[in-house]
Design a protein around this motif. Structure first.
Motif, short mmCIF file in Angstrom:
data_model
loop_
_atom_site.label_atom_id
_atom_site.label_comp_id
_atom_site.label_asym_id
_atom_site.label_seq_id
_atom_site.Cartn_x
_atom_site.Cartn_y
_atom_site.Cartn_z
N ASN A 67 5.61 12.40 37.33
CA ASN A 67 5.16 10.93 36.55
C ASN A 67 4.89 11.50 34.78
OD1 ASN A 67 4.99 8.95 35.36
ND2 ASN A 67 3.12 8.43 36.38
N ASN A 71 6.53 11.29 31.30
CA ASN A 71 6.28 10.03 29.90
C ASN A 71 5.89 11.18 29.26
OD1 ASN A 71 4.91 7.56 31.04
ND2 ASN A 71 3.49 9.04 32.66
N GLU A 72 5.54 12.70 28.88
CA GLU A 72 5.18 13.33 28.26
C GLU A 72 7.20 13.32 27.23
OE1 GLU A 72 4.47 17.58 29.10
OE2 GLU A 72 2.43 16.27 29.45
N LYS A 75 8.45 10.04 25.53
CA LYS A 75 7.34 10.03 24.06
C LYS A 75 7.96 10.48 23.65
CE LYS A 75 2.25 10.38 22.68
NZ LYS A 75 1.08 10.47 23.06
N ILE A 87 11.60 5.30 32.18
CA ILE A 87 11.28 5.41 33.36
C ILE A 87 11.74 4.62 34.61
CG2 ILE A 87 9.47 7.06 34.53
CD1 ILE A 87 8.47 7.15 31.93
#
Length: 129
Positions: A67, A71-72, A75, A87
């Motif tokens: 996760n 998220n990185e 972004k 996601i």
């Protein structure tokens, strides 16, 4: 050269007859009987499409893993591109998906651009739910 009077008389008579004819068109009524379930089905399909629950479209997968990294990646992606992104979770990993393309050609065009910054990106086979 002078035209005969009979020719003028004939042309005048023919044009008067043509314009004095009454034109009639056929009129009819069409009655379409449709099962009311079809309308309900169309509403359900529109709702599923709106909520992106029908998976017969193409997406580009950028990442598959934990996760935090997902998220990185999303972004970084959102800073560079404007295609929709999300996601999704598939136990025990997370996927970063991009786009909702109607056909493979649209997805391939986007993939060429995206691969410049995400070389591992690919187009998974669309799934039907």
């Amino acid at each position: 050269m002078r035209k005969p009077k009979s020719l003028h008389l004939f042309a005048l008579t023919a044009s008067l007859c043509f314009f004095s004819l009454k034109m009639r068109a056929q009129q009819g009524n069409v009655n379409i009987q449709q099962n009311e379930k079809i309308e309900k089905l169309m509403d359900v399909k529109a709702e599923l499409n709106k909520n992106n629950q029908i998976r017969d479209r193409y997406v580009i997968q950028l990442f598959y893993g934990d996760n935090g990294e997902a998220n990185e990646v999303i972004k970084k992606y959102r800073d560079l591109y404007s295609y929709s992104s999300q996601i999704t979770y598939e136990a025990p990993n997370y996927k970063v998906w991009v786009g909702n393309f109607r056909n493979r050609l649209e997805a391939d065009r986007a993939l060429l651009k995206i691969k410049e910054n995400f070389p591992a990106a690919f187009i998974p086979k669309p799934q039907r739910k």
